[in-house]
Design an enzyme around this catalytic site. Structure first.
Site, PDB file in Angstrom:
ATOM      1  N   GLN A  85       1.709  -9.603  -6.495  1.00 49.03           N
ATOM      2  CA  GLN A  85       1.357 -11.013  -6.612  1.00 49.03           C
ATOM      3  C   GLN A  85       2.314 -11.801  -7.491  1.00 49.03           C
ATOM      4  O   GLN A  85       2.376 -13.032  -7.382  1.00 49.03           O
ATOM      5  CB  GLN A  85      -0.069 -11.159  -7.150  1.00 49.03           C
ATOM      6  CG  GLN A  85      -1.152 -10.738  -6.192  1.00 49.03           C
ATOM      7  CD  GLN A  85      -1.275 -11.660  -4.993  1.00 49.03           C
ATOM      8  OE1 GLN A  85      -0.729 -12.760  -4.967  1.00 49.03           O
ATOM      9  NE2 GLN A  85      -1.991 -11.206  -3.969  1.00 49.03           N
ATOM     10  N   CYS A 117     -18.342  -9.155   2.034  1.00 53.76           N
ATOM     11  CA  CYS A 117     -19.513  -9.397   2.873  1.00 53.76           C
ATOM     12  C   CYS A 117     -19.697  -8.191   3.787  1.00 53.76           C
ATOM     13  O   CYS A 117     -18.800  -7.824   4.538  1.00 53.76           O
ATOM     14  CB  CYS A 117     -19.332 -10.666   3.699  1.00 53.76           C
ATOM     15  SG  CYS A 117     -20.798 -11.108   4.659  1.00 53.76           S
ATOM     16  N   THR A 162       0.836  -1.200   0.000  1.00 52.02           N
ATOM     17  CA  THR A 162       0.000   0.000   0.000  1.00 52.02           C
ATOM     18  C   THR A 162       0.868   1.247   0.000  1.00 52.02           C
ATOM     19  O   THR A 162       0.608   2.206  -0.753  1.00 52.02           O
ATOM     20  CB  THR A 162      -0.934  -0.009   1.220  1.00 52.02           C
ATOM     21  OG1 THR A 162      -1.822  -1.120   1.115  1.00 52.02           O
ATOM     22  CG2 THR A 162      -1.732   1.284   1.307  1.00 52.02           C
TER      23      THR A 162
END
Length: 381
Positions: free
Chosen positions: A182, A326, A76
């Site tokens: 990644q 969620c 970040t």
């Protein structure tokens, strides 16, 4: 599930276990070598030598010069430094090109630019999750400061055509940044091969500790620091260096340089076996993302008629993730998958299975059985 056995870990895109070599290398810098790298005495010189050695190890993995690597706390910070630092250094250029499937560490700095009067072009992706190089070229303007695209997507593993995009950008005098969080350590990554000006490295994605990363900055790239303080990291990132973790990052890079090709081939074979075993037992199973241009360790699959979260709850033998969000008990589809044109209801059935150095053939066989059996139970109702 045998209660005495830990679940099979298939969430290596979230984080990875520390490599044994990394732990061994870090311990002396957590115990006896406690010096501040900025101190002139012997304790400081030992710490500085360790940081310098690690910088060279990271640079070697990327094919960069050591002086082009700057240590940060995490991806970040690296992405913010790349994006906001370039914009601060080029105040007359207030336009950035990025994609709709980036990590929040990229999208949020871009949204902040928009809040303050700048412009962002949000490139779409095709059905396989890739940007179109022609659309990048069409988006470039005289006031474009930067193109920032992730090298590989954290959910699907899909690789973007970074080298082609970088050629377009640099031909127009535009800087190019890629978030390679990644991909570094999972497949060979060369800053010259990609042609980028800035590149983000995140340690905990390939066996180094959490809380350490690096930003590659090509020599001559205009960049302003985000933090003000002393002259650490040649003034670009002030703050006393996290020596032990930096040492760990360096060793993880050294291990990756030595083993990345053989390990990526091994993991790719296991990933493909997992796909074939699941496909043989789950009718209608679909692959999310490009079938070839993706990380060797990543399999994002869509199960019919069930939600990914329900599937994983029904298969406690496997530790994996869905990639969807969620909120207040309501599950929402992954924005990455819906950007690829997958209908939200279908996208909810997706699961990300990401393998790593600790994954074995036995793990793949057991995970495929657990997931297929869980799907069959849920599908029967």
């Amino acid at each position: 599930m045998n209660p005495s056995r830990e679940p099979i870990y298939l969430d290596h895109n979230a984080t990875t276990p520390l490599l044994p070599e990394v732990v061994d290398a870090m311990v002396p810098y957590l115990r006896e070598h406690f010096g501040n790298p900025s101190s002139a005495h012997v304790y400081g010189r030992r710490a500085k030598a360790a940081v310098d050695r690690a910088r060279a190890q990271v640079a070697a993995l990327l094919g960069a010069a050591a002086e082009e690597l700057f240590f940060v706390a995490h991806g970040t910070e690296a992405n913010n430094l790349a994006i906001r630092g370039v914009l601060a250094a080029l105040p007359d250029k207030r336009h950035v090109v990025t994609s709709v499937i980036e990590h929040p560490a990229t999208t949020e700095p871009c949204r902040e630019l928009e809040k303050h009067g700048g412009r962002v072009t949000w490139l779409p992706v095709d059905g396989e999750g890739r940007v179109r190089v022609s659309e990048v070229g069409a988006a470039l303007r005289s006031d474009t400061a930067l193109v920032t695209l992730m090298h590989s997507n954290n959910e699907t593993g899909v690789l973007q055509p970074i080298a082609e995009v970088a050629r377009e950008a640099r031909a127009r005098g535009v800087l190019m940044h890629t978030d390679a969080a990644q991909s570094v350590g999972k497949l060979p990554v060369s800053v010259e091969g990609l042609g980028v000006d800035l590149l983000t490295v995140v340690g905990h994605k390939f066996g180094a500790p959490k809380g350490v990363g690096a930003l590659y900055v090509r020599k001559g790239t205009p960049l302003r620091p985000l933090l003000l303080g002393a002259g650490h990291e040649r003034g670009l990132r002030p703050g006393t260096e996290n020596v032990a973790s930096i040492v760990g990052l360096g060793v993880a890079c050294e291990v990756a340089l030595r083993t990345v090709e053989t390990e990526s081939a091994r993991v790719r074979g296991l990933r493909d076996e997992l796909w074939e075993r699941l496909r043989a037992r789950v009718p209608g199973l679909a692959l999310n993302g490009h079938p070839v241009e993706r990380l060797p360790n990543t399999l994002n699959v869509r199960f019919l008629g069930v939600s990914g979260s329900a599937l994983l709850a029904a298969a406690p033998e496997v530790a994996a993730s869905t990639g969807s969000a969620c909120h207040a008990g309501e599950e929402s589809a992954s924005s990455v998958l819906t950007a690829m044109g997958i209908e939200p209801g279908a996208a909810l059935g997706s699961v990300r299975l990401s393998l790593g150095r600790t994954t074995t053939h036995e793990d793949v066989v057991a995970a495929a059985d657990a997931l297929a059996s869980a799907w069959a139970r849920l599908a029967r109702g």
